[in-house]
Design a protein around this motif. Sequence first.
Motif, PDB file in Angstrom:
ATOM      1  N   PHE A 147      53.232  25.593  68.551  1.00  0.00           N
ATOM      2  CA  PHE A 147      54.653  25.759  68.229  1.00  0.00           C
ATOM      3  C   PHE A 147      55.487  24.666  68.894  1.00  0.00           C
ATOM      4  N   LYS A 148      55.216  24.398  70.167  1.00  0.00           N
ATOM      5  CA  LYS A 148      55.983  23.376  70.894  1.00  0.00           C
ATOM      6  C   LYS A 148      55.810  21.993  70.274  1.00  0.00           C
ATOM      7  N   VAL A 348      47.829  13.696  76.725  1.00  0.00           N
ATOM      8  CA  VAL A 348      48.413  12.895  75.640  1.00  0.00           C
ATOM      9  C   VAL A 348      49.898  13.205  75.429  1.00  0.00           C
ATOM     10  N   ALA A 349      50.275  14.480  75.500  1.00  0.00           N
ATOM     11  CA  ALA A 349      51.675  14.880  75.290  1.00  0.00           C
ATOM     12  C   ALA A 349      52.068  15.941  76.307  1.00  0.00           C
ATOM     13  N   PRO A 350      52.209  15.571  77.586  1.00  0.00           N
ATOM     14  CA  PRO A 350      52.484  16.552  78.648  1.00  0.00           C
ATOM     15  C   PRO A 350      53.785  17.324  78.457  1.00  0.00           C
ATOM     16  N   VAL A 351      54.738  16.728  77.742  1.00  0.00           N
ATOM     17  CA  VAL A 351      56.028  17.394  77.538  1.00  0.00           C
ATOM     18  C   VAL A 351      55.893  18.668  76.708  1.00  0.00           C
ATOM     19  N   THR A 352      54.857  18.760  75.872  1.00  0.00           N
ATOM     20  CA  THR A 352      54.672  19.948  75.024  1.00  0.00           C
ATOM     21  C   THR A 352      53.569  20.875  75.536  1.00  0.00           C
ATOM     22  N   THR A 358      49.548  23.386  82.848  1.00  0.00           N
ATOM     23  CA  THR A 358      49.878  22.232  83.683  1.00  0.00           C
ATOM     24  C   THR A 358      49.784  22.589  85.159  1.00  0.00           C
ATOM     25  N   ASN A 359      50.372  23.733  85.527  1.00  0.00           N
ATOM     26  CA  ASN A 359      50.339  24.180  86.927  1.00  0.00           C
ATOM     27  C   ASN A 359      48.925  24.507  87.376  1.00  0.00           C
ATOM     28  N   MET A 360      48.134  25.115  86.483  1.00  0.00           N
ATOM     29  CA  MET A 360      46.754  25.456  86.816  1.00  0.00           C
ATOM     30  C   MET A 360      45.952  24.199  87.154  1.00  0.00           C
TER      31      MET A 360
END
Length: 382
Positions: A147-148, A348-352, A358-360
Amino acid sequence: MVIISKPLFYEKLEPTIKCRDLVHPDISSCTKANLKLCLEAFLPGVFYFYLPIHLLQVILDYKKINRKNFLKNLLKNILRSESFGVTFGGLAIATICLHSHLSERLRYYTLLLLPGIVAGISIRWEHPRNRQLNTILWASLVVEALFKNAYYFKIFTYSPIKETLIFMLVSSSLMHLFINRDKKQIPFNLWFYKPSDPKKYKFTLYNYFREISKYFGFGYGLNSIRCVLKDAKMMFKSPLQFIRKTAFNRSNLKFGIIIGLYVGLFRGVSVLLQKYSNLEKANAAIAGLVAGISYYIEPNMTILTTAVVTVLQILCKQISTIPEFRKIPFTELVFMFCNGILFFNRIVAPVTCPKYYTNMLQITANGELEKIYIRLVNKYLP
C-alpha cells in the motif's frame, strides 16, 4: 532518503564491485567477517530485541506456566530466538557474499531479494507459536509495504474513501469466510472479531450494547498499550502527565469507536437480514460490507492489513487441506518470501518500508545491515 531504482543501480554500480565493498570493507575474508558480525553484532542485538518480547509472553501466559520448568522453558525459548536471529543475519550476509563470488556482477534483485528469502529459512529455529506469529506479522508488513509503495509511487492516489471501500470489500469476504466455513479451516489469526452464527445469537438491546461496549473497551485498551510502548520513558519521568495523555488520547478513543461501531453494525445488520431476508449464505458478506463503513472514522493501516492477511490465511488453510498440498510447509515458505520482499524494500526504498521492520533490523543487527544502504548511497549513489 534515496530511492535506488533499477536503472540507477546499473548506471552507478560498476561490475567490479564486490561484497567486500558493500558488506565488510574492513575484513577481506567473507568467513571471518560473517563470524565477527554474528558474534559482535547479531548475538547481542537479537538478545536486546527479543528479551522484552519473551518477558511479555510470560506476563500474558502466567496462568498456563509450568512453574517447575519455568526457567528451563524460558531459557530454551530465548536460545531458540537467539538462534533464529543470529542465523537470520548470518544467512543474509553469507548469501550476498556467495552471490558476489559466483556472479560476474551484483544484480539488482538478487543482491537483496535473494538474501532476504534465504535468511527466512532461519524461522525453522523458532518455537512453533512464535513461528506462526512472525509469519502473520511479516505478511501484514508486506501488505502494508504494498500500500505504501502504491501511494508513494502514485500507482494510485490515496483517498480515505478509496481505502474505506477496499476495507469494506475485504471485511465482506472475511465475515463470509468466518460464518460459512468449517471451524477447522479457520487458523489462528489476529483479527479482533470472530462472529458467532446469527442463528445462535440471542438478540436483546442489553446484549447488543454490551457487546459494542466490550469491543469499544478492547479497541481503546489496545491502542492505549501501543501508546505505552511508544513512550514508555514518560511513564517513569512524569506519571500524571503520562496517564492524562494516554487516558484522554483522541486516537485511543477513535480506535475504540471504530472497533465498537464495526461490531455494532455487523451484529445489527446480520440480525435484521436473518429476520427479514432469505439470503442466508450472503448475510455475513452483506453485514461485513456495511460494518466496514466504520473504517472511514479514521483509516488505520493496521486494521486493513490484518483483515487482508486473515483472509489470505483462511484461503491458504483451505488449500493446505487438499491431500496434494498437505506436506507443503506454507508457514515457512510465506515467511521466507515475505522477508525477501521486506529486505529488498528496506534497502531499495527505505521511505516506504514499514517502521517495525526497519527498527527490527536496526536493533537485531546493531545497525550493521543498515550500513549496506548507507554505503550504497554515500559511496556509489551520491
